[in-house]
Design an enzyme around this catalytic site. Structure first.
Site, PDB file in Angstrom:
ATOM      1  CB  CYS A  33      -0.960  -0.001   1.185  1.00  0.00           C
ATOM      2  SG  CYS A  33      -2.155  -1.340   1.093  1.00  0.00           S
TER       3      CYS A  33
ATOM      4  CG  ASN B  65      -6.482  -0.584   0.803  1.00  0.00           C
ATOM      5  OD1 ASN B  65      -5.740  -0.234  -0.101  1.00  0.00           O
ATOM      6  ND2 ASN B  65      -6.039  -0.959   1.989  1.00  0.00           N
TER       7      ASN B  65
ATOM      8  CG  HIS C  35      -2.997   3.739   1.401  1.00  0.00           C
ATOM      9  ND1 HIS C  35      -3.525   3.255   0.220  1.00  0.00           N
ATOM     10  CD2 HIS C  35      -3.120   2.738   2.316  1.00  0.00           C
ATOM     11  CE1 HIS C  35      -3.934   2.008   0.420  1.00  0.00           C
ATOM     12  NE2 HIS C  35      -3.702   1.679   1.677  1.00  0.00           N
TER      13      HIS C  35
END
Ligand code: UT7
Length: 324
Positions: free
Chosen positions: A114, A281, A251
């Site tokens: 990520c 996500n 993020h």
């Protein structure tokens, strides 16, 4: 001569198929209410059968080149962040390179899950600062739908597929209030936390692709602390304070993490770009997706100070301070 890199344009791509929370609730013991309350996610996009990370990445890269008004002939570096490559090798970056008709320069993947986009951006920025590249495509692209355990409600509701990209170009001198550019990047990792967020397969260990496993609550706890720390580190390195930031572009993992981090920095959530509700996500793709949206709709304006930050498996985490 001091050199810096500047973001010339952004691009984004989300696959056509939308999977809502209610769709998930048809096959899983979950609900739209639980997912929205715990994460802020409303739906995610899922790549079509046969549609791969390289496909998503190529769409986003093409959009970024168009938005930047930069021709592929001027690009001499592609750095692509992904944890879900099409193949073990060759890299997804070289596939995108081939599709864009680029037969010169270098293309490679970066893997920091990520945090991948921040790691890729820092890599390309450093290549440009060192004079080893003139213009770079930095791409974050993922098909996490392919590594989810769709029977595990604790993880599969959280992720989606997508891609985002930026075009970087070299400029002379250092960025300043009147001069756009990447001011600094800050990267961290700590392998002791591997077991809190990982994929239980891989070519060397199991000869399988594996599935994502996560201890959500622990990851959440570490994320808020590490993200606030790295934001302070980026600001401190440049003699700035949280209030100087116009936009945090984080993020997009969980709206509660974004709110908690903003609170820890004493910044209103109105100064955080939040897009997680639309695509969940998307790992390395989420920052360039958020950046492209906020640049396109006019929230981000020339002269604004942006702080990009991310945290992911490894653990890895990092930040980039940018004058737009
Ligand atoms: O990109 C970086 C990586 N990822 C992250 O940043 C994610 C970080 N973590 C999180 O976002 C949150 O921890 C989650 C959203 C994953 C979970 O939220 P939580 O508030 O930490 O919930 P929890 O894991 O403590 O679970 C609470 C309850 C449990 O039930 P019991 O044991 O209390 O009866 C879970 O089984 O919620 C249950 N649960 C669900 N219920 C309905 C877990 N997933 C679901 C679900 N639907 N999808």
């Amino acid at each position: 001569m001091t050199r810096h890199s500047r973001i010339m344009g952004c691009g984004a791509y989300l696959p056509e198929r939308v999977l809502t929370n209610s769709d998930l609730a048809k096959t899983l013991d979950t609900s739209d209410e639980w997912i929205v309350a715990r994460t802020g996610i409303e739906h995610r996009h899922i790549a079509a059968e046969g549609e791969t990370t390289a496909d998503l990445a190529t769409h986003a890269a093409t959009a970024a080149l168009r938005n930047a008004g930069v021709d592929i002939k001027d690009i001499d570096l592609i750095v692509l962040a992904t944890a879900t490559p099409d193949f073990t090798f060759p890299s997804t970056a070289t596939q995108v390179q081939e599709r864009l008709g680029m037969t010169w320069g270098a293309a490679f993947d970066v893997q920091a899950v990520c945090s991948g986009f921040i790691f890729a951006l820092a890599t390309a920025d450093n290549f440009i600062r060192a004079g080893q590249a003139k213009a770079a495509l930095v791409i974050g692209a993922e098909t996490f739908s392919r590594i989810l355990d769709w029977s595990d409600r604790r993880t599969c509701v959280l992720f989606g597929d997508g891609a985002g990209a930026v075009v970087l170009q070299a400029g002379e001198g250092a960025p300043g209030p009147e001069k756009p550019g990447i001011i600094s990047t800050h990267l961290h990792s700590d392998g002791r936390y591997r077991d809190l967020l990982y994929v239980d397969g891989g070519p060397s260990a199991t000869q399988t692709v594996g599935h994502l496993r996560m201890s959500g609550r622990e990851v959440f706890r570490h994320a808020v602390v590490n993200l606030a720390d790295v934001v302070h580190e980026a600001l401190g390195a440049n003699g700035l304070k949280p209030d100087d930031i116009d936009w945090i572009v984080p993020h997009q993992a969980n709206k509660r993490i974004l709110t908690s981090t903003a609170k820890k920095l004493d910044l209103p959530i109105e100064r955080v770009v939040v897009t997680v509700e639309k695509h969940a996500n998307t790992s390395a793709a989420s920052i360039p997706l958020a950046l492209a949206e906020a640049a396109e709709d006019g929230r981000i304006q020339p002269g604004h100070l942006l702080l990009l930050e991310a945290m992911g498996g490894g653990f890895t985490w990092g930040a980039a301070l940018i004058r737009w």
